[in-house]
Design a protein around this motif. Structure first.
Motif, mmCIF file in Angstrom:
data_model
loop_
_atom_site.group_PDB
_atom_site.id
_atom_site.type_symbol
_atom_site.label_atom_id
_atom_site.label_comp_id
_atom_site.label_asym_id
_atom_site.label_seq_id
_atom_site.Cartn_x
_atom_site.Cartn_y
_atom_site.Cartn_z
ATOM 1 N N LEU A 126 50.877 37.993 55.242
ATOM 2 C CA LEU A 126 49.997 37.380 54.253
ATOM 3 C C LEU A 126 49.006 36.410 54.884
ATOM 4 O O LEU A 126 47.926 36.168 54.341
ATOM 5 C CB LEU A 126 50.830 36.663 53.181
ATOM 6 C CG LEU A 126 51.710 37.575 52.316
ATOM 7 C CD1 LEU A 126 52.550 36.744 51.366
ATOM 8 C CD2 LEU A 126 50.858 38.579 51.547
ATOM 9 N N ASN A 127 49.361 35.831 56.019
ATOM 10 C CA ASN A 127 48.418 34.975 56.748
ATOM 11 C C ASN A 127 47.536 35.795 57.680
ATOM 12 O O ASN A 127 46.356 35.485 57.868
ATOM 13 C CB ASN A 127 49.193 33.934 57.562
ATOM 14 C CG ASN A 127 48.277 33.117 58.462
ATOM 15 O OD1 ASN A 127 47.547 32.246 58.009
ATOM 16 N ND2 ASN A 127 48.309 33.411 59.766
ATOM 17 N N HIS A 128 48.098 36.859 58.241
ATOM 18 C CA HIS A 128 47.380 37.627 59.262
ATOM 19 C C HIS A 128 46.206 38.411 58.687
ATOM 20 O O HIS A 128 45.125 38.457 59.300
ATOM 21 C CB HIS A 128 48.355 38.588 59.949
ATOM 22 C CG HIS A 128 47.703 39.540 60.900
ATOM 23 N ND1 HIS A 128 47.201 39.140 62.124
ATOM 24 C CD2 HIS A 128 47.464 40.885 60.797
ATOM 25 C CE1 HIS A 128 46.688 40.186 62.745
ATOM 26 N NE2 HIS A 128 46.817 41.249 61.970
ATOM 27 N N VAL A 129 46.376 39.031 57.529
ATOM 28 C CA VAL A 129 45.336 39.904 56.991
ATOM 29 C C VAL A 129 44.049 39.137 56.694
ATOM 30 O O VAL A 129 42.973 39.520 57.171
ATOM 31 C CB VAL A 129 45.842 40.656 55.746
ATOM 32 C CG1 VAL A 129 44.699 41.348 55.039
ATOM 33 C CG2 VAL A 129 46.884 41.674 56.151
ATOM 34 N N PRO A 130 44.086 38.039 55.910
ATOM 35 C CA PRO A 130 42.809 37.331 55.676
ATOM 36 C C PRO A 130 42.230 36.726 56.944
ATOM 37 O O PRO A 130 40.997 36.631 57.080
ATOM 38 C CB PRO A 130 43.177 36.256 54.649
ATOM 39 C CG PRO A 130 44.649 36.084 54.762
ATOM 40 C CD PRO A 130 45.196 37.418 55.153
ATOM 41 N N ALA A 131 43.106 36.330 57.887
ATOM 42 C CA ALA A 131 42.590 35.762 59.132
ATOM 43 C C ALA A 131 41.906 36.825 59.981
ATOM 44 O O ALA A 131 40.910 36.555 60.664
ATOM 45 C CB ALA A 131 43.723 35.111 59.928
ATOM 46 N N SER A 132 42.417 38.057 59.947
ATOM 47 C CA SER A 132 41.892 39.113 60.814
ATOM 48 C C SER A 132 40.549 39.651 60.354
ATOM 49 O O SER A 132 39.837 40.265 61.156
ATOM 50 C CB SER A 132 42.900 40.257 60.910
ATOM 51 O OG SER A 132 43.062 40.891 59.655
ATOM 52 N N ILE A 133 40.194 39.449 59.083
ATOM 53 C CA ILE A 133 38.921 39.987 58.600
ATOM 54 C C ILE A 133 37.831 38.923 58.541
ATOM 55 O O ILE A 133 36.726 39.209 58.104
ATOM 56 C CB ILE A 133 39.074 40.654 57.219
ATOM 57 C CG1 ILE A 133 39.539 39.639 56.172
ATOM 58 C CG2 ILE A 133 40.026 41.831 57.277
ATOM 59 C CD1 ILE A 133 39.626 40.221 54.769
ATOM 60 N N ARG A 134 38.127 37.718 58.995
ATOM 61 C CA ARG A 134 37.066 36.713 59.123
ATOM 62 C C ARG A 134 36.110 37.160 60.216
ATOM 63 O O ARG A 134 36.516 37.623 61.277
ATOM 64 C CB ARG A 134 37.643 35.341 59.450
ATOM 65 C CG ARG A 134 38.409 34.689 58.310
ATOM 66 C CD ARG A 134 38.869 33.306 58.688
ATOM 67 N NE ARG A 134 39.707 33.339 59.891
ATOM 68 C CZ ARG A 134 40.193 32.263 60.475
ATOM 69 N NH1 ARG A 134 39.910 31.067 59.994
ATOM 70 N NH2 ARG A 134 40.960 32.375 61.551
ATOM 71 N N ILE A 135 34.820 36.989 59.998
ATOM 72 C CA ILE A 135 33.830 37.536 60.913
ATOM 73 C C ILE A 135 33.953 36.922 62.301
ATOM 74 O O ILE A 135 33.790 37.619 63.322
ATOM 75 C CB ILE A 135 32.407 37.354 60.345
ATOM 76 C CG1 ILE A 135 31.393 38.060 61.251
ATOM 77 C CG2 ILE A 135 32.092 35.882 60.161
ATOM 78 C CD1 ILE A 135 31.628 39.529 61.423
ATOM 79 N N ASN A 136 34.241 35.628 62.392
ATOM 80 C CA ASN A 136 34.383 35.018 63.714
ATOM 81 C C ASN A 136 35.579 35.588 64.460
ATOM 82 O O ASN A 136 35.527 35.779 65.686
ATOM 83 C CB ASN A 136 34.519 33.495 63.587
ATOM 84 C CG ASN A 136 33.198 32.827 63.260
ATOM 85 O OD1 ASN A 136 32.143 33.435 63.415
ATOM 86 N ND2 ASN A 136 33.250 31.586 62.799
ATOM 87 N N ALA A 137 36.677 35.863 63.728
ATOM 88 C CA ALA A 137 37.846 36.470 64.362
ATOM 89 C C ALA A 137 37.541 37.898 64.804
ATOM 90 O O ALA A 137 37.989 38.344 65.866
ATOM 91 C CB ALA A 137 39.037 36.448 63.401
ATOM 92 N N LEU A 178 34.565 39.105 65.676
ATOM 93 C CA LEU A 178 33.701 39.029 66.846
ATOM 94 C C LEU A 178 34.472 38.567 68.079
ATOM 95 O O LEU A 178 34.232 39.061 69.192
ATOM 96 C CB LEU A 178 32.533 38.081 66.570
ATOM 97 C CG LEU A 178 31.473 38.609 65.601
ATOM 98 C CD1 LEU A 178 30.516 37.495 65.186
ATOM 99 C CD2 LEU A 178 30.697 39.765 66.225
ATOM 100 N N GLU A 179 35.389 37.632 67.890
ATOM 101 C CA GLU A 179 36.192 37.178 69.017
ATOM 102 C C GLU A 179 37.041 38.318 69.577
ATOM 103 O O GLU A 179 37.154 38.493 70.799
ATOM 104 C CB GLU A 179 37.099 36.015 68.603
ATOM 105 C CG GLU A 179 37.961 35.487 69.740
ATOM 106 C CD GLU A 179 38.945 34.427 69.285
ATOM 107 O OE1 GLU A 179 39.464 33.708 70.142
ATOM 108 O OE2 GLU A 179 39.190 34.334 68.064
ATOM 109 N N GLY A 180 37.643 39.106 68.685
ATOM 110 C CA GLY A 180 38.457 40.218 69.145
ATOM 111 C C GLY A 180 37.650 41.230 69.939
ATOM 112 O O GLY A 180 38.082 41.703 71.000
ATOM 113 N N ILE A 181 36.452 41.566 69.435
ATOM 114 C CA ILE A 181 35.601 42.516 70.154
ATOM 115 C C ILE A 181 35.125 41.916 71.475
ATOM 116 O O ILE A 181 35.150 42.571 72.528
ATOM 117 C CB ILE A 181 34.394 42.913 69.285
ATOM 118 C CG1 ILE A 181 34.857 43.592 68.000
ATOM 119 C CG2 ILE A 181 33.458 43.843 70.061
ATOM 120 C CD1 ILE A 181 33.743 43.839 67.005
ATOM 121 N N GLY A 182 34.699 40.648 71.426
ATOM 122 C CA GLY A 182 34.174 40.012 72.632
ATOM 123 C C GLY A 182 35.222 39.873 73.722
ATOM 124 O O GLY A 182 34.951 40.158 74.895
#
Length: 439
Positions: free
Chosen positions: A164-175, A177-181
């Motif tokens: 429940l914490n991971h899903v909204p955190a994972s779709i934040r745009i900064n997160a 971009l950080e994952g891709i970067g």
């Protein structure tokens, strides 16, 4: 064949069925093992201790029914939330990001945990018997299995809170971009481990071409297989395409230098290429660069108009470009013990990566004063880390192209401010200073 197996394995690990199937199998085996242990003395050993409350058949059934019923309900909810998050992310940030969310281990393992707990509880539930259901039957309550089912339920609650914490955190745009970067930076370091202190010159193409017979994107190239073939027939193999390129019949895949490939050898060479319906980031650095470019372009589109998201994408792209600019760009995406003079991949120079990244964003960035100024700032940040004059000149050229586009799209004070920033950019790039442009 190896390339196809590797592509199949990567596709399997990126699916939503692999980890649930693996966990379910392990849960079934665990249920069989713990029930066997209960039948052979584990239940009696547990109930001999005062700290263990012996469960009765009716109570055991109720507990297992509650666990199994709740877990399948939670699993359904988790799957629905996951699909909704995937649809939102792919629609908002771009369809190419769908693979990033499909590969998310947090979502896969959460779903697998709930399904495994459900399967384990159902398998244990079926062996619970009341006393004297048949003549002479003393009944059976698998105490150890019931204790483990309770533990799995507690673990599932912890996983649910995490999910429940991971899903909204994972779709934040900064997160996102950080994952891709971060993944892009790791890919650059792995693919180009050596630093470069001189410009590299590519040799003109030569050799006998071998064309593709299939259609699709190149997902995996088996460089070890190509190396074995080259050693067997004592030749050099020069690739004409890179992972991520689209091929169809008669498109040249590679050329063989020093030998004339017959049909059998050409088939062996083609087997070292795995084709698929979509690109894969496994050996394709450009795929990750394209994801950053796509997010930036969407953010700068008139319908969204979010220049600050584009700025964040530019920052990560600048960090990756700085690493690329400092490295020897020769060699393939696999860092095996191969002779890169015998297997010659399609080497992309620094200009290729700048055009793929900054060049892809340039036209859209020129329409936004905020993005255009940060574009120049990121180019300067990259240039301040480079010592090769040719690569620094390429960054100055990219800045000039941005200004040429901006003069067509901007006017008034916004253009005047950008012109002043461009003058500072040219002066800093000429002097080799490491200072960022003034705000």
């Amino acid at each position: 064949m190896i390339a196809r197996l590797r592509a199949l394995w990567q596709g399997t690990r990126a699916s939503y069925w692999f980890y649930p199937a693996l966990f379910t199998t392990n849960a079934a085996l665990l249920a069989i093992l713990t029930v066997w242990l209960d039948r052979h003395g584990a239940a009696q050993w547990l109930t001999s201790h005062d700290w263990v409350d012996e469960a009765r058949p009716e109570g055991a059934r109720n507990v297992l029914n509650v666990i199994s019923g709740s877990m399948i309900g939670v699993a359904s909810t988790v799957f629905s939330i996951t699909i909704a998050a995937v649809v939102y992310a792919s629609g908002s940030y771009g369809p190419r990001l769908l693979s990033n969310f499909m590969e998310d281990r947090g979502n896969q393992l959460s779903l697998a945990t709930f399904i495994a707990t459900f399967v384990y509880s159902v398998l244990v539930l079926r062996v619970v018997r009341d006393a004297y259901e048949t003549a002479g039957d003393p009944g059976f309550v698998p105490q150890l299995s019931l204790l483990i089912a309770t533990g799995l339920m507690a673990a599932s609650i912890v996983v649910l809170v995490y999910f429940l914490n991971h899903v909204p955190a994972s779709i934040r745009i900064n997160a996102v971009l950080e994952g891709i970067g971060e993944r892009l930076l790791r890919s650059v370091r792995d693919r180009f481990p050596r630093h470069c202190d001189a410009e590299q010159q590519d040799q003109p193409p030569q050799g006998t071409p071998v064309a593709a017979t299939g259609t699709g994107y190149i997902q995996i190239i088996d460089f070890a297989g190509l190396d074995r073939i080259a050693r067997d027939i004592e030749c050099r193999i020069e690739l004409r395409l890179r992972p991520g390129d689209f091929v169809h019949p008669d498109v040249v895949l590679l050329a063989v230098v020093g030998a004339e490939p017959d049909d059998a050898m050409a088939d062996r060479l083609r087997d070292c290429f795995s084709l698929g319906a979509m690109r894969s980031p496994s050996q394709d650095i450009e795929f990750l660069i394209d994801e950053l470019v796509e997010i930036a372009l969407r953010a700068l589109s008139p319908g969204i108009n979010d220049p600050f998201t584009a700025v964040t994408a530019l920052h990560w792209l600048g960090a990756a470009t700085a690493q690329i600019g400092a490295r020897d760009l020769r060699g393939g995406p696999d860092r095996g013990d191969y002779d890169w003079n015998r297997i010659v991949p399609m080497n992309d120079d620094f200009d290729h990566f700048v055009r793929r990244g900054f060049g892809g964003i340039r036209a859209a960035a020129a329409t936004s004063p905020i993005a255009a100024m940060q574009f120049l700032d990121c180019l300067l940040g990259v240039g301040s880390t480079l010592s090769l004059t040719g690569r620094r000149a390429r960054l100055r050229e990219e800045g000039a192209l941005l200004m040429a586009q901006a003069r067509l799209d901007l006017a008034g004070p916004s253009l005047d401010e950008l012109e002043a920033r461009y003058c500072d950019f040219l002066a800093a790039m000429k002097d080799g200073t490491h200072e960022r442009l003034s705000s």
